[in-house]
Motif scaffolding. Structure first.
Motif, short mmCIF file in Angstrom:
data_model
loop_
_atom_site.label_atom_id
_atom_site.label_comp_id
_atom_site.label_asym_id
_atom_site.label_seq_id
_atom_site.Cartn_x
_atom_site.Cartn_y
_atom_site.Cartn_z
N CYS A 26 0.84 -1.20 0.00
CA CYS A 26 0.00 0.00 0.00
C CYS A 26 0.87 1.25 0.00
CB CYS A 26 -0.89 0.03 1.24
SG CYS A 26 -2.01 -1.38 1.37
N THR A 28 -0.27 4.63 0.42
CA THR A 28 -1.55 5.28 0.70
C THR A 28 -1.36 6.51 1.54
OG1 THR A 28 -3.85 4.84 1.33
CG2 THR A 28 -2.14 3.91 2.75
N THR A 36 -6.06 0.94 7.20
CA THR A 36 -5.93 0.12 5.99
C THR A 36 -5.16 -1.16 6.27
OG1 THR A 36 -6.00 2.11 4.62
CG2 THR A 36 -5.08 0.13 3.61
N PRO A 47 -0.51 -6.79 4.91
CA PRO A 47 -0.19 -5.47 4.36
C PRO A 47 1.30 -5.18 4.45
CG PRO A 47 -0.97 -5.25 6.61
CD PRO A 47 -0.97 -6.73 6.30
N LEU A 67 -1.66 -1.16 -4.00
CA LEU A 67 -2.63 -0.07 -3.93
C LEU A 67 -1.88 1.25 -3.99
CD1 LEU A 67 -5.44 1.25 -3.22
CD2 LEU A 67 -4.68 1.11 -0.82
N ALA A 204 -7.94 -0.99 -0.84
CA ALA A 204 -6.99 -2.02 -0.41
C ALA A 204 -7.62 -3.41 -0.47
CB ALA A 204 -6.50 -1.71 1.01
#
Lengths: 267, 267, 267
Positions: A26, A28, A36, A47, A67, A204
């Motif tokens: 991610c 983000t 997330t 993650p 993501l 996500a």
């Protein structure tokens, strides 16, 4: 369409996420990185918020999915995002673009439009953001959509067709299109708009499902269904937006095949 | 003073926040950005954490209010903060300065003092931070005040008078002054000091109230009252600092006019 | 060994943390900064996330302890980390290195290995990270260990001996070594791996205990015991990973001497 994308397909993909534990990278925004990561863990994915230059690219080449969310795109992260998108495309790693506040704010709008050249597997945003990405909109109010999902459907279908991608327009009813077909998901709960990251987390979750699904349209719809049904379950016991966010994580971890079969509302 | 700033004025301003949904731009520290956004959403406002150069300024010109919090002021964010403060002043957007750890740490101290030239509408900090901002203090321990609110009252009043701003000194009893008057808010709960962002979130809530109130003193007091009463309500059912933070969000969303009328403790 | 590091020593150190309120400076990753600060507050310490150049060094000289966690090491933070580690060493401030994803990703691997020259008081990581730090491993999957703690024990003991530090290898059973001795802590709960920061927070808790303990091995073991017993208590009432994270904070604030005495499982 609803036959191929029905409850059994959603259940199969959810089971695949939980059994394969996809590694979701991610890049983000700073506001939602914690929730997330927690949502991905609750869902059964792993993650990794690897978002600095010289690491983001190599990692995208080996991650299960990526993501890229433009919520707080600092200069260093923008470099990493471009690096990750290029590496994902080169390695055929599925990746999701979440164009937060694109169309309203200039730096991220230029960034997100540029990232389109790396062929995102799916794009998730609200109607204003999808319109902003295509240059057709007047922009939203940050993450707030000022347009209804239907208003962005033509732009979304054109974008999906031209790029060969899936576009998911979030709203009271989510619209997911590959350019030819439109699937509407009517699950969900208004409390998702009362917690920060309600939309960002879905990006996500879509990435996690893309990691296990051959068909990007099915995977995007299944992710949307599982996430919005978990939100419905969380709302049952939530007493407000604080407890809702906690319950949402619990429900992402415990949502069952039966919950999906009983609650699914596609159109 | 207590007549004009009594419960009915607080209730009116709370209702105005909830009905007008102000867009509150936050340039805040990385630790509390999530809880700050969630608190604004719970209260009924819309957060936007737009804090990069070339976006922060244009956004501040159209936002309903701006918060600048110096908790983790990276170089890029410092540029954006200066840009946002200048744009807010030029556009007459109300803005709040939260000088976290100012007086103790050199980079943010220079930054916060420089930002004063853009005439913040309100300044919120603990006693050590207010003293540090004026150069009068010996500094705190990060966000911990080593001074009692009363110790900073003279400095706060001078600062408020010279800048034409409101200064809110957080503590067991919050002191809010415009230089001429001092309003003391005795609502609150010690658990607010056991969660990260207990003070920082108040800065954002003040920004939301400034967006709807013509009078900055009333708006700052009303924000403090609503926030600290929500904390009292949250403490009723909290079992510790983790559940308190969750309940606080729930209570910000559900605090009623009646809660305000029954619990208000101004002096 | 278990006699000197038994329940009474743990209890004494926990009481010392709560009574002395150590100031723990954290230069940590963006994902877990909020939960890390909240855990330190719940435990009774004071967090300060001071991590920018020109502030990180001066602060490390006066802080009670420092945590350096390489989870999202942006360029500016890397400069601050080097500055803080050097200042901590010079001022004899105890400091913890948490080499998140070291061995897998190049930028942080070079950073973490370089930071070893400033003699960390303790190093906490999973087996893959400890192996990655020493150059012996094949790397993990972000924060996921692909190796069991035992696999890293030789490398950990060598590292501890050569640097005169403590190495804590997190896993189902935590292994803590000073090079000569190995203490195994079998407390804990799998839900710690289902929340983001489950491991990162322990690094901060170790820093808090190092601030009050003369003996780094005892302090590291005591921190691990208190944290993993709090996790056991949290798991009793948690309904999933979301509520577990909330309960963990509540239990860090309320874990008692009796809980430690009844639940301690050292080997």
């Amino acid at each position: 369409v609803t036959a191929t994308l029905g409850a059994e397909r959603v259940v199969d993909l959810l089971d695949a996420v939980r059994s394969s534990v996809p590694l979701v990278q991610c890049l983000t925004n700073a506001v939602v990185s914690g929730v997330t990561a927690n949502a991905l863990l609750a869902l059964g994915a792993t993650p990794a918020m690897t978002d600095i230059p010289d690491e983001a690219g190599p990692f995208a080449a080996v991650a299960s999915a990526v993501l890229i969310n433009t919520g707080t795109p600092r200069a260093e992260q923008r470099v990493a995002m471009t690096e990750a998108a290029a590496a994902a495309q080169a390695a055929a790693t599925p990746w999701v673009l979440d164009p937060v506040a694109v169309g309203t704010l200039p730096v991220r709008t230029a960034l997100a439009r540029d990232l389109l050249r790396f062929s995102p597997t799916a794009i998730r945003g609200n109607a204003s953001e999808i319109l902003g990405l295509t240059g057709a909109g007047v922009g939203g109010r940050g993450v707030d959509a000022v347009d209804a999902p239907e208003a962005a459907l033509d732009a979304a279908a054109t974008l999906a067709s031209e790029l060969g991608t899936i576009v998911a327009i979030s709203g009271a009813t989510d619209h997911v299109t590959d350019g030819a077909r439109v699937i509407r998901v009517s699950n969900g709960h208004p409390l998702l708009t009362a917690m920060t990251g309600g939309g960002c987390v879905l990006g996500a979750v879509i990435a996690a499902f893309l990691a296990v699904g051959d068909d990007a349209l099915s995977a995007t719809v299944a992710a949307t269904v599982v996430y919005t049904i978990a939100a419905e379950l969380a709302a049952v016991t939530a007493r407000g937006p604080g407890s809702f966010a906690v319950e949402l994580l619990d429900c992402l971890a415990t949502v069952t095949d039966r919950d999906v079969r009983e609650r699914l509302r596609l159109a």
